[in-house]
Design an enzyme around this catalytic site. Structure first.
Site, PDB file in Angstrom:
ATOM      1  N   ASP A 160     -31.468   2.788  -7.586  1.00 23.06           N
ATOM      2  CA  ASP A 160     -31.776   3.971  -8.409  1.00 23.06           C
ATOM      3  C   ASP A 160     -32.753   3.827  -9.585  1.00 23.06           C
ATOM      4  O   ASP A 160     -33.870   4.342  -9.577  1.00 23.06           O
ATOM      5  CB  ASP A 160     -30.465   4.639  -8.889  1.00 23.06           C
ATOM      6  CG  ASP A 160     -29.443   3.691  -9.512  1.00 23.06           C
ATOM      7  OD1 ASP A 160     -29.778   2.526  -9.760  1.00 23.06           O
ATOM      8  OD2 ASP A 160     -28.299   4.124  -9.756  1.00 23.06           O
ATOM      9  N   GLU A 210     -26.772  -4.496 -17.786  1.00 26.31           N
ATOM     10  CA  GLU A 210     -25.899  -3.629 -18.598  1.00 26.31           C
ATOM     11  C   GLU A 210     -26.144  -3.842 -20.086  1.00 26.31           C
ATOM     12  O   GLU A 210     -26.150  -2.888 -20.867  1.00 26.31           O
ATOM     13  CB  GLU A 210     -24.410  -3.865 -18.272  1.00 26.31           C
ATOM     14  CG  GLU A 210     -24.005  -3.534 -16.849  1.00 26.31           C
ATOM     15  CD  GLU A 210     -23.976  -2.039 -16.511  1.00 26.31           C
ATOM     16  OE1 GLU A 210     -24.346  -1.203 -17.350  1.00 26.31           O
ATOM     17  OE2 GLU A 210     -23.600  -1.719 -15.369  1.00 26.31           O
TER      18      GLU A 210
HETATM   19  C1  DMJ Z   1     -25.247   4.416 -16.027  1.00 25.23           C
HETATM   20  O1  DMJ Z   1     -24.837   3.189 -16.538  1.00 25.23           O
HETATM   21  C2  DMJ Z   1     -26.739   4.406 -15.812  1.00 25.23           C
HETATM   22  O2  DMJ Z   1     -27.174   5.698 -15.658  1.00 25.23           O
HETATM   23  C3  DMJ Z   1     -27.132   3.562 -14.640  1.00 25.23           C
HETATM   24  O3  DMJ Z   1     -28.511   3.661 -14.353  1.00 25.23           O
HETATM   25  C4  DMJ Z   1     -26.338   3.912 -13.399  1.00 25.23           C
HETATM   26  N1  DMJ Z   1     -25.260   4.763 -13.611  1.00 25.23           N
HETATM   27  C5  DMJ Z   1     -24.456   4.714 -14.786  1.00 25.23           C
HETATM   28  C6  DMJ Z   1     -23.672   6.006 -14.954  1.00 25.23           C
HETATM   29  O4  DMJ Z   1     -23.227   6.565 -13.789  1.00 25.23           O
END
Ligand code: DMJ
Length: 383
Positions: A144, A11
């Site tokens: 993802d 993060e």
């Molecule tokens: C964001 O912090 C980023 O896109 C991350 O990769 C996953 N999803 C959140 C928002 O939904």
């Protein structure tokens, strides 16, 4: 940066390092470059593990790292350690210090040494043993942005990072074979894979993949460009359906394709919407890459729904149940609402020459990073 506090390496990287890098490139103000590099240096002790696969959590004062106990016996998470690459390449480029790029290149080396079940990447990897944890595979939560960063690493190096390119297209091939399915109603979706068994559920997070497939279409092997655009379009349509099938016209956190439903959340704890960007992100990529006006129409539907249901006195709020006619607000405005959701909406309704894809890639928090063009000597820097 001296606080005795435990932070999430992922993060901090995507939101703060990425944000500082973008601020530097967009403004040219030295302070942002300096702070991005200083913060990057604070993250380096996270890589002090037997394999160099970083810890998820780090005390930035002591430099002591650890993993989430719930993550398959203390594993590191694919979407976390796999989403440092773009920022770390830029940190080396801007500081002249190769250590950042070396750390993320080593992550790839570890991954490339491992056997992958059916060519898929499990979400969990133990940083001490270098072995996979549970064989759970997802293009949504926990997986993802790893896939996103393989593609964007190739694009950001002006298509010189052949290793990133190969890893991306190989991964997509395995995802297509084992995770992508079509419902009886004709909706294409990306399921989750648990030790060979499919869970017919798609998360809101997974909806970013429509844009990713379209963005990667150009380099697809075996004349598959049109196929990757089509895959992006189908995911965009499915995710639009997940919005359209709610009362509020905003999508749930996760939706299912089983028990007689399609693109609908069936569990109460999956019916919330927390201002997430992924569906709008996909509309933006599909618009730029196809100019089909439906993507702007769908984006505008989302704008109207956000104004109607999420606008509150202090800003915008998440919603507890998008199938309910009456809003119950969660009273939280996530930071990705500004950095991603609104930015992607703005780009959806802007001309293509605003942050053109030829010169910019967006990190996973939508902070723009410049493509390192060959003529600027990216090869030397990336190595
Ligand atoms: C964001 O912090 C980023 O896109 C991350 O990769 C996953 N999803 C959140 C928002 O939904």
């Amino acid at each position: 940066f001296q606080q005795n506090a435990e932070i999430s390496v992922f993060e901090v990287n995507i939101r703060f390092v990425g944000g500082l890098l973008s601020a530097y490139y967009l403004s040219g103000e030295e302070v942002f470059r300096k702070k991005a590099v200083e913060l990057g240096e604070k993250l380096l002790p996270a890589f002090n593990t037997p394999t160099g696969i970083p810890w998820a959590l780090l005390n930035i004062k002591s430099g002591i790292g650890r993993n989430w106990p719930w993550a398959s016996g203390g594993s590191s998470i694919l979407a976390e350690f796999g989403t440092l690459h773009l920022e770390f390449v830029h940190l080396s480029y801007l500081s002249g210090n190769p250590v950042f790029a070396e750390k993320v290149m080593n992550i790839r080396k570890v991954l490339n040494r491992l056997d992958k079940p059916e060519g898929l990447y499990p979400n969990y990897l133990n940083p001490s043993s270098g072995q996979w944890g549970q064989h759970h595979v997802s293009v949504g939560g926990l997986g993802d942005s790893f896939y996103e960063y393989l593609l964007k690493a190739w694009l950001m190096t002006d298509k010189t990072d052949e290793e990133g390119k190969k890893m991306y297209y190989d991964a997509v091939q395995a995802i297509e074979t084992h995770l992508i399915r079509k419902s009886s109603g004709g909706l294409t979706y990306i399921a989750e894979w648990k030790g060979g068994l499919l869970e017919h559920k798609m998360g809101h997070l997974t909806c970013f993949a429509g844009g990713m497939f379209a963005l990667g279409a150009d380099g697809a092997p075996n004349d598959k460009t049109g196929h990757h655009i089509e895959l992006g379009a189908e995911i965009a349509r499915t995710c639009h359906e997940s919005y359209d099938r709610t009362s509020m016209k905003l999508g749930p956190e996760a939706f299912r394709f089983d028990g007689g439903v399609e693109a609908i959340a069936t569990r109460q704890n999956e019916k919330y919407y927390i201002l997430r960007p992924e569906v709008i992100e996909t509309y933006m990529y599909m618009w730029r890459l196809t100019h089909d006006p439906k993507y702007r129409q769908w984006g505008w539907e989302a704008v109207e729904a956000l104004e109607k249901h999420c606008r509150v006195d202090g800003g915008y709020s998440g919603i507890r149940d998008v199938y309910n006619d009456h809003e119950s607000h969660d009273d939280v405005q996530q930071s990705f609402f500004l950095s991603e959701t609104l930015k992607y909406l703005y780009l959806l309704f802007s001309e293509d020459d605003l942050l053109p894809f030829e010169h910019w890639v967006f990190n996973t928090e939508a902070h723009p990073l410049p493509v390192l063009h060959k003529e600027d000597g990216n090869k030397e820097n990336n190595q």
